[in-house]
Scaffold this motif. Structure first.
Motif, mmCIF file in Angstrom:
data_model
loop_
_atom_site.group_PDB
_atom_site.id
_atom_site.type_symbol
_atom_site.label_atom_id
_atom_site.label_comp_id
_atom_site.label_asym_id
_atom_site.label_seq_id
_atom_site.Cartn_x
_atom_site.Cartn_y
_atom_site.Cartn_z
ATOM 1 N N GLU A 100 0.824 -1.220 0.000
ATOM 2 C CA GLU A 100 0.000 0.000 0.000
ATOM 3 C C GLU A 100 0.854 1.265 0.000
ATOM 4 O O GLU A 100 0.506 2.264 -0.637
ATOM 5 N N ARG A 101 1.997 1.209 0.715
ATOM 6 C CA ARG A 101 2.831 2.400 0.875
ATOM 7 C C ARG A 101 3.422 2.906 -0.431
ATOM 8 O O ARG A 101 3.911 4.033 -0.494
ATOM 9 N N TRP A 102 3.404 2.085 -1.489
ATOM 10 C CA TRP A 102 4.016 2.531 -2.746
ATOM 11 C C TRP A 102 3.214 3.650 -3.415
ATOM 12 O O TRP A 102 3.764 4.444 -4.156
ATOM 13 N N PHE A 103 1.894 3.658 -3.220
ATOM 14 C CA PHE A 103 1.065 4.535 -4.056
ATOM 15 C C PHE A 103 0.305 5.592 -3.259
ATOM 16 O O PHE A 103 -0.183 5.328 -2.160
ATOM 17 N N ASP A 104 0.213 6.768 -3.890
ATOM 18 C CA ASP A 104 -0.498 7.901 -3.293
ATOM 19 C C ASP A 104 -1.838 8.135 -3.984
ATOM 20 O O ASP A 104 -2.694 8.832 -3.454
ATOM 21 N N LEU A 105 -1.976 7.582 -5.185
ATOM 22 C CA LEU A 105 -3.236 7.684 -5.929
ATOM 23 C C LEU A 105 -3.419 6.391 -6.725
ATOM 24 O O LEU A 105 -2.471 5.915 -7.356
ATOM 25 N N VAL A 106 -4.625 5.825 -6.642
ATOM 26 C CA VAL A 106 -4.941 4.627 -7.432
ATOM 27 C C VAL A 106 -6.092 5.007 -8.364
ATOM 28 O O VAL A 106 -7.207 5.281 -7.920
ATOM 29 N N LEU A 107 -5.752 5.074 -9.648
ATOM 30 C CA LEU A 107 -6.735 5.478 -10.648
ATOM 31 C C LEU A 107 -7.301 4.209 -11.281
ATOM 32 O O LEU A 107 -6.557 3.434 -11.894
ATOM 33 N N VAL A 108 -8.606 3.998 -11.104
ATOM 34 C CA VAL A 108 -9.233 2.799 -11.683
ATOM 35 C C VAL A 108 -9.994 3.224 -12.936
ATOM 36 O O VAL A 108 -10.962 3.981 -12.858
ATOM 37 N N LEU A 109 -9.520 2.766 -14.090
ATOM 38 C CA LEU A 109 -10.165 3.142 -15.353
ATOM 39 C C LEU A 109 -11.354 2.225 -15.622
ATOM 40 O O LEU A 109 -11.284 1.014 -15.380
ATOM 41 N N ARG A 110 -12.432 2.819 -16.141
ATOM 42 C CA ARG A 110 -13.640 2.053 -16.479
ATOM 43 C C ARG A 110 -14.016 2.323 -17.939
ATOM 44 O O ARG A 110 -13.837 3.440 -18.433
#
Ligand code: ADP
Length: 185
Positions: A100-110
């Motif tokens: 979890e610590r690797w990312f500051d934003l998780v963009l989920v494309l739809r």
């Protein structure tokens, strides 16, 4: 080597672009990298290049991922980028395996079923593989996975049907990154 590969100490943010195969992760991530100056890691390519495989699943006709090998390789890449104050935009069709610590934003494309059907057909996926992926998109499997694996505040679901959508997603990341840097400097 400093131990700053951590979201409280990094000077630049890292973004994960995720979603069902064909939603536009690689196209979007490479545009984000180009437009806002992040390093693009196409995780599928890293897996292929470094042969992160534990074997082959004959029934599914796919390689079995060697997660430990992949994560060790990626940990080094993340550490090197953190040491050089370079942010990362990674793209992959799954997200629960990463720390979890690797990312500051998780963009989920739809993407709509029609668009995904066309894109997977262009890719010459088998009918079985195409329908499995269409079903996964309809059931929002990756979105649920992201919501279960990361802080809900950093998970953003966005549309990826048109070129305008892609441009607006890149712009969203640009604005978000400016804010992140202001908040973390
Ligand atoms: P993924 O990495 O999610 O498997 P790709 O980035 O390879 O998907 O995109 C699959 C195909 O769909 C490519 O031909 C790409 O140009 C196209 N595509 C991706 N996103 C969009 C979009 N937002 N609008 C139009 N075409 C797109």
């Amino acid at each position: 080597m400093s131990d700053d590969n951590n979201n409280t100490e990094r000077k630049r943010p890292n973004i994960l672009v995720t979603g069902t195969p064909g939603v536009g992760k690689t196209a979007t991530a490479s545009l984000i990298a180009e437009k806002i100056g992040l390093k693009h890691i196409n995780v599928g390519e890293v897996i292929k290049q470094h042969k992160c495989y534990e074997g082959h699943d004959a029934e599914l006709d796919t390689h079995i991922l060697d997660e430990d090998k992949l994560l060790d390789l990626m940990e080094n890449m993340f550490q090197d980028c953190a040491d050089e104050n370079v942010g990362i935009v990674a793209d992959y069709h799954s997200c629960e395996l990463f720390p979890e610590r690797w990312f500051d934003l998780v963009l989920v494309l739809r993407t709509s079923t029609e668009n995904l059907f066309d894109r997977l057909t262009d890719r010459e996926y088998s009918e079985k593989k195409r329908s499995e992926n269409l079903e996964a998109e309809i059931m929002q499997v990756v979105l649920e996975e992201a919501r279960e694996s990361y802080d809900l505040e950093i998970v953003q679901e966005v549309q990826s049907n048109t070129v305008e959508d892609m441009e607006s997603n890149v712009e969203r990341c640009r604005v978000w990154m400016e804010q992140w840097i202001a908040n973390n400097s």
